[in-house]
Every structure is written in structure tokens, then in C-alpha cells.
Motif scaffolding. Structure first.
Motif, PDB file in Angstrom:
ATOM      1  N   PHE A  27       9.399 -13.521  -3.194  1.00  0.00           N
ATOM      2  CA  PHE A  27       9.158 -12.455  -2.222  1.00  0.00           C
ATOM      3  C   PHE A  27       9.048 -11.097  -2.897  1.00  0.00           C
ATOM      4  O   PHE A  27       8.137 -10.315  -2.599  1.00  0.00           O
ATOM      5  N   ILE A  28       9.946 -10.794  -3.820  1.00  0.00           N
ATOM      6  CA  ILE A  28       9.932  -9.504  -4.513  1.00  0.00           C
ATOM      7  C   ILE A  28       8.672  -9.354  -5.362  1.00  0.00           C
ATOM      8  O   ILE A  28       8.030  -8.300  -5.365  1.00  0.00           O
ATOM      9  N   PHE A  29       8.287 -10.396  -6.077  1.00  0.00           N
ATOM     10  CA  PHE A  29       7.093 -10.338  -6.930  1.00  0.00           C
ATOM     11  C   PHE A  29       5.843 -10.056  -6.100  1.00  0.00           C
ATOM     12  O   PHE A  29       5.060  -9.158  -6.418  1.00  0.00           O
ATOM     13  N   TRP A  36       1.328  -2.599  -5.406  1.00  0.00           N
ATOM     14  CA  TRP A  36       0.507  -2.098  -6.509  1.00  0.00           C
ATOM     15  C   TRP A  36      -0.974  -2.113  -6.138  1.00  0.00           C
ATOM     16  O   TRP A  36      -1.701  -1.168  -6.440  1.00  0.00           O
ATOM     17  N   VAL A  37      -1.418  -3.163  -5.488  1.00  0.00           N
ATOM     18  CA  VAL A  37      -2.821  -3.256  -5.090  1.00  0.00           C
ATOM     19  C   VAL A  37      -3.166  -2.167  -4.069  1.00  0.00           C
ATOM     20  O   VAL A  37      -4.232  -1.549  -4.159  1.00  0.00           O
ATOM     21  N   ILE A  38      -2.288  -1.920  -3.143  1.00  0.00           N
ATOM     22  CA  ILE A  38      -2.546  -0.907  -2.124  1.00  0.00           C
ATOM     23  C   ILE A  38      -2.575   0.493  -2.741  1.00  0.00           C
ATOM     24  O   ILE A  38      -3.405   1.322  -2.365  1.00  0.00           O
ATOM     25  N   THR A  39      -1.702   0.780  -3.692  1.00  0.00           N
ATOM     26  CA  THR A  39      -1.595   2.127  -4.251  1.00  0.00           C
ATOM     27  C   THR A  39      -2.428   2.333  -5.513  1.00  0.00           C
ATOM     28  O   THR A  39      -2.432   3.440  -6.056  1.00  0.00           O
ATOM     29  N   ALA A  40      -3.119   1.309  -6.002  1.00  0.00           N
ATOM     30  CA  ALA A  40      -3.920   1.452  -7.225  1.00  0.00           C
ATOM     31  C   ALA A  40      -5.090   2.403  -6.980  1.00  0.00           C
ATOM     32  O   ALA A  40      -5.674   2.423  -5.897  1.00  0.00           O
ATOM     33  N   LYS A  41      -5.425   3.151  -8.023  1.00  0.00           N
ATOM     34  CA  LYS A  41      -6.559   4.075  -7.913  1.00  0.00           C
ATOM     35  C   LYS A  41      -7.860   3.288  -7.926  1.00  0.00           C
ATOM     36  O   LYS A  41      -8.022   2.341  -8.685  1.00  0.00           O
ATOM     37  N   LYS A  42      -8.768   3.716  -7.094  1.00  0.00           N
ATOM     38  CA  LYS A  42     -10.049   3.003  -6.959  1.00  0.00           C
ATOM     39  C   LYS A  42     -10.860   3.068  -8.248  1.00  0.00           C
ATOM     40  O   LYS A  42     -11.566   2.123  -8.592  1.00  0.00           O
TER      41      LYS A  42
END
Length: 70
Positions: A27-29, A36-42
Motif C-alpha cells: 500500500f505504501i509503495f 510521484w506520478v501526479i506531482t511529476a513535472k510534465k
């Protein structure tokens, strides 16, 4: 089939904690990966997605430079 797995595990003290730890790690992973995917820079995502294609062209130009030196 289940008795071959369940039987030996019943004799181990404190074995019931391992499935809970495994679930927490899972769950944590995946929560961290999702965050990380949501906050990654485009721009970074575009750069990384082009890397395999750029590697082929870099390798070809590198090979051409080697033949020019010979």
C-alpha cells in the motif's frame, strides 16, 4: 494444496504479522508511486518518454563518428 502452506506456518509464533507487513509495504509503495506520478513535472515525463528514441539516434551518430575517425 492450502494445507501444505498453512500447516507449517501454524507452528511459527507471530507469523500473523507478516501478511499485515506485506500489505502495508504494498500500500505504501503504490501510494508513493501514485503521488510521484501526479506531482511529476510534465517536461520531465516528456524527456524520459523520448529517451529510448533518442538513444537510437545517439548510437547511430556515435557509430558514424567512429567510422569517420578510422
Amino acid at each position: 494444496m492450502l494445507k501444505f502452506v498453512k500447516g507449517p506456518l501454524e507452528s511459527i509464533d507471530g507469523v500473523e504479522i507478516y501478511p499485515i507487513i506485506s500489505l502495508l509495504i504494498f500500500f505504501i509503495f503504490f501510494t508513493a508511486l501514485f503521488w510521484w506520478v501526479i506531482t511529476a513535472k510534465k517536461d520531465y515525463i516528456k524527456y524520459v518518454s523520448r529517451m529510448p528514441l533518442d538513444f537510437d539516434t545517439d548510437e547511430e551518430s556515435h557509430n558514424n563518428q567512429k567510422t569517420d575517425l578510422s
